[in-house]
Design a protein around this motif. Sequence first.
Motif, PDB file in Angstrom:
ATOM      1  N   MET A 123     -20.422   0.484   4.811  1.00  0.00           N
ATOM      2  CA  MET A 123     -19.042   0.306   5.200  1.00  0.00           C
ATOM      3  C   MET A 123     -18.441  -0.800   4.342  1.00  0.00           C
ATOM      4  O   MET A 123     -18.950  -1.914   4.303  1.00  0.00           O
ATOM      5  CB  MET A 123     -18.978  -0.050   6.683  1.00  0.00           C
ATOM      6  N   PRO A 124     -17.324  -0.509   3.660  1.00  0.00           N
ATOM      7  CA  PRO A 124     -16.725  -1.524   2.794  1.00  0.00           C
ATOM      8  C   PRO A 124     -16.058  -2.632   3.606  1.00  0.00           C
ATOM      9  O   PRO A 124     -15.590  -2.411   4.715  1.00  0.00           O
ATOM     10  CB  PRO A 124     -15.707  -0.747   1.974  1.00  0.00           C
ATOM     11  N   LEU A 125     -16.034  -3.795   3.022  1.00  0.00           N
ATOM     12  CA  LEU A 125     -15.372  -4.937   3.639  1.00  0.00           C
ATOM     13  C   LEU A 125     -13.991  -5.073   3.015  1.00  0.00           C
ATOM     14  O   LEU A 125     -13.866  -5.125   1.785  1.00  0.00           O
ATOM     15  CB  LEU A 125     -16.188  -6.213   3.403  1.00  0.00           C
ATOM     16  N   PHE A 126     -12.970  -5.095   3.836  1.00  0.00           N
ATOM     17  CA  PHE A 126     -11.609  -5.193   3.340  1.00  0.00           C
ATOM     18  C   PHE A 126     -11.098  -6.610   3.515  1.00  0.00           C
ATOM     19  O   PHE A 126     -11.371  -7.258   4.518  1.00  0.00           O
ATOM     20  CB  PHE A 126     -10.684  -4.223   4.096  1.00  0.00           C
ATOM     21  N   THR A 127     -10.345  -7.071   2.533  1.00  0.00           N
ATOM     22  CA  THR A 127      -9.723  -8.382   2.602  1.00  0.00           C
ATOM     23  C   THR A 127      -8.215  -8.185   2.557  1.00  0.00           C
ATOM     24  O   THR A 127      -7.704  -7.516   1.659  1.00  0.00           O
ATOM     25  CB  THR A 127     -10.162  -9.253   1.408  1.00  0.00           C
ATOM     26  N   PHE A 128      -7.529  -8.745   3.527  1.00  0.00           N
ATOM     27  CA  PHE A 128      -6.089  -8.630   3.608  1.00  0.00           C
ATOM     28  C   PHE A 128      -5.478  -9.984   3.254  1.00  0.00           C
ATOM     29  O   PHE A 128      -5.549 -10.927   4.038  1.00  0.00           O
ATOM     30  CB  PHE A 128      -5.653  -8.212   5.013  1.00  0.00           C
ATOM     31  N   ASN A 129      -4.895 -10.056   2.045  1.00  0.00           N
ATOM     32  CA  ASN A 129      -4.281 -11.297   1.589  1.00  0.00           C
ATOM     33  C   ASN A 129      -2.775 -11.182   1.405  1.00  0.00           C
ATOM     34  O   ASN A 129      -2.083 -12.187   1.407  1.00  0.00           O
ATOM     35  CB  ASN A 129      -4.893 -11.739   0.252  1.00  0.00           C
ATOM     36  N   THR A 130      -2.296  -9.968   1.229  1.00  0.00           N
ATOM     37  CA  THR A 130      -0.878  -9.770   0.937  1.00  0.00           C
ATOM     38  C   THR A 130      -0.311  -8.658   1.810  1.00  0.00           C
ATOM     39  O   THR A 130      -1.054  -7.886   2.421  1.00  0.00           O
ATOM     40  CB  THR A 130      -0.670  -9.377  -0.543  1.00  0.00           C
ATOM     41  N   ALA A 131       1.016  -8.586   1.813  1.00  0.00           N
ATOM     42  CA  ALA A 131       1.677  -7.502   2.546  1.00  0.00           C
ATOM     43  C   ALA A 131       1.247  -6.147   1.985  1.00  0.00           C
ATOM     44  O   ALA A 131       1.081  -5.187   2.741  1.00  0.00           O
ATOM     45  CB  ALA A 131       3.190  -7.670   2.464  1.00  0.00           C
ATOM     46  N   ALA A 132       1.040  -6.082   0.674  1.00  0.00           N
ATOM     47  CA  ALA A 132       0.613  -4.820   0.062  1.00  0.00           C
ATOM     48  C   ALA A 132      -0.751  -4.376   0.580  1.00  0.00           C
ATOM     49  O   ALA A 132      -0.985  -3.177   0.763  1.00  0.00           O
ATOM     50  CB  ALA A 132       0.582  -4.968  -1.456  1.00  0.00           C
ATOM     51  N   ASP A 133      -1.644  -5.330   0.824  1.00  0.00           N
ATOM     52  CA  ASP A 133      -2.957  -4.992   1.385  1.00  0.00           C
ATOM     53  C   ASP A 133      -2.795  -4.346   2.758  1.00  0.00           C
ATOM     54  O   ASP A 133      -3.431  -3.337   3.068  1.00  0.00           O
ATOM     55  CB  ASP A 133      -3.837  -6.233   1.511  1.00  0.00           C
ATOM     56  N   TYR A 134      -1.953  -4.948   3.592  1.00  0.00           N
ATOM     57  CA  TYR A 134      -1.713  -4.400   4.930  1.00  0.00           C
ATOM     58  C   TYR A 134      -1.036  -3.033   4.840  1.00  0.00           C
ATOM     59  O   TYR A 134      -1.362  -2.121   5.607  1.00  0.00           O
ATOM     60  CB  TYR A 134      -0.856  -5.350   5.758  1.00  0.00           C
ATOM     61  N   LEU A 135      -0.093  -2.882   3.907  1.00  0.00           N
ATOM     62  CA  LEU A 135       0.591  -1.595   3.770  1.00  0.00           C
ATOM     63  C   LEU A 135      -0.345  -0.497   3.304  1.00  0.00           C
ATOM     64  O   LEU A 135      -0.263   0.637   3.781  1.00  0.00           O
ATOM     65  CB  LEU A 135       1.764  -1.726   2.797  1.00  0.00           C
ATOM     66  N   ASP A 136      -1.231  -0.808   2.374  1.00  0.00           N
ATOM     67  CA  ASP A 136      -2.209   0.190   1.936  1.00  0.00           C
ATOM     68  C   ASP A 136      -3.068   0.658   3.112  1.00  0.00           C
ATOM     69  O   ASP A 136      -3.298   1.849   3.296  1.00  0.00           O
ATOM     70  CB  ASP A 136      -3.111  -0.378   0.841  1.00  0.00           C
ATOM     71  N   ALA A 137      -3.520  -0.292   3.909  1.00  0.00           N
ATOM     72  CA  ALA A 137      -4.334   0.057   5.075  1.00  0.00           C
ATOM     73  C   ALA A 137      -3.515   0.844   6.098  1.00  0.00           C
ATOM     74  O   ALA A 137      -4.015   1.788   6.710  1.00  0.00           O
ATOM     75  CB  ALA A 137      -4.917  -1.200   5.702  1.00  0.00           C
ATOM     76  N   ALA A 138      -2.251   0.474   6.278  1.00  0.00           N
ATOM     77  CA  ALA A 138      -1.382   1.192   7.218  1.00  0.00           C
ATOM     78  C   ALA A 138      -1.206   2.638   6.782  1.00  0.00           C
ATOM     79  O   ALA A 138      -1.259   3.556   7.609  1.00  0.00           O
ATOM     80  CB  ALA A 138      -0.032   0.493   7.329  1.00  0.00           C
ATOM     81  N   ARG A 139      -1.020   2.841   5.490  1.00  0.00           N
ATOM     82  CA  ARG A 139      -0.881   4.215   4.982  1.00  0.00           C
ATOM     83  C   ARG A 139      -2.160   5.021   5.211  1.00  0.00           C
ATOM     84  O   ARG A 139      -2.109   6.195   5.568  1.00  0.00           O
ATOM     85  CB  ARG A 139      -0.518   4.183   3.503  1.00  0.00           C
ATOM     86  N   GLN A 140      -3.293   4.388   4.996  1.00  0.00           N
ATOM     87  CA  GLN A 140      -4.567   5.071   5.224  1.00  0.00           C
ATOM     88  C   GLN A 140      -4.731   5.444   6.699  1.00  0.00           C
ATOM     89  O   GLN A 140      -5.188   6.545   7.024  1.00  0.00           O
ATOM     90  CB  GLN A 140      -5.728   4.198   4.783  1.00  0.00           C
ATOM     91  N   MET A 141      -4.362   4.542   7.587  1.00  0.00           N
ATOM     92  CA  MET A 141      -4.493   4.830   9.017  1.00  0.00           C
ATOM     93  C   MET A 141      -3.525   5.925   9.436  1.00  0.00           C
ATOM     94  O   MET A 141      -3.874   6.795  10.237  1.00  0.00           O
ATOM     95  CB  MET A 141      -4.251   3.557   9.843  1.00  0.00           C
ATOM     96  N   ALA A 142      -2.314   5.906   8.909  1.00  0.00           N
ATOM     97  CA  ALA A 142      -1.350   6.959   9.240  1.00  0.00           C
ATOM     98  C   ALA A 142      -1.846   8.310   8.744  1.00  0.00           C
ATOM     99  O   ALA A 142      -1.749   9.313   9.459  1.00  0.00           O
ATOM    100  CB  ALA A 142       0.004   6.623   8.631  1.00  0.00           C
ATOM    101  N   ALA A 143      -2.397   8.329   7.542  1.00  0.00           N
ATOM    102  CA  ALA A 143      -2.895   9.585   6.974  1.00  0.00           C
ATOM    103  C   ALA A 143      -4.100  10.126   7.745  1.00  0.00           C
ATOM    104  O   ALA A 143      -4.317  11.339   7.783  1.00  0.00           O
ATOM    105  CB  ALA A 143      -3.274   9.384   5.513  1.00  0.00           C
ATOM    106  N   SER A 144      -4.847   9.234   8.375  1.00  0.00           N
ATOM    107  CA  SER A 144      -6.028   9.685   9.121  1.00  0.00           C
ATOM    108  C   SER A 144      -5.731   9.899  10.603  1.00  0.00           C
ATOM    109  O   SER A 144      -6.649  10.061  11.399  1.00  0.00           O
ATOM    110  CB  SER A 144      -7.177   8.687   8.946  1.00  0.00           C
ATOM    111  N   GLY A 145      -4.449   9.892  10.965  1.00  0.00           N
ATOM    112  CA  GLY A 145      -4.068  10.208  12.338  1.00  0.00           C
ATOM    113  C   GLY A 145      -4.202   9.058  13.308  1.00  0.00           C
ATOM    114  O   GLY A 145      -4.427   9.291  14.499  1.00  0.00           O
ATOM    115  N   ARG A 146      -4.063   7.847  12.842  1.00  0.00           N
ATOM    116  CA  ARG A 146      -4.148   6.662  13.711  1.00  0.00           C
ATOM    117  C   ARG A 146      -2.822   5.898  13.673  1.00  0.00           C
ATOM    118  O   ARG A 146      -2.724   4.814  13.091  1.00  0.00           O
ATOM    119  CB  ARG A 146      -5.288   5.768  13.256  1.00  0.00           C
TER     120      ARG A 146
END
Length: 61
Positions: free
Chosen positions: A1-24
């Motif tokens: 399992m990869p470890l994610f580091t959230f340092n910027t708004a872009a990091d959070y947005l990338d993760a948000a897009r991934q969660m939306a795409a996976s139905g979360r």
Amino acid sequence: MPLFTFNTAADYLDAARQMAASGRPALARLLAEAAADCTPDPAEAARILDAFPAPTPREER
């Protein structure tokens, strides 16, 4: 399992897009709220939140 580091708004947005795409959508919204909190421009923060609407709460039966 990869470890994610959230340092910027872009990091959070990338993760948000991934969660939306996976139905979360609820998790996507929480990540979008974190991205908006990291964004100094209020108009940009509002745009981020508009892109990830809050899910409708479940009705109690």
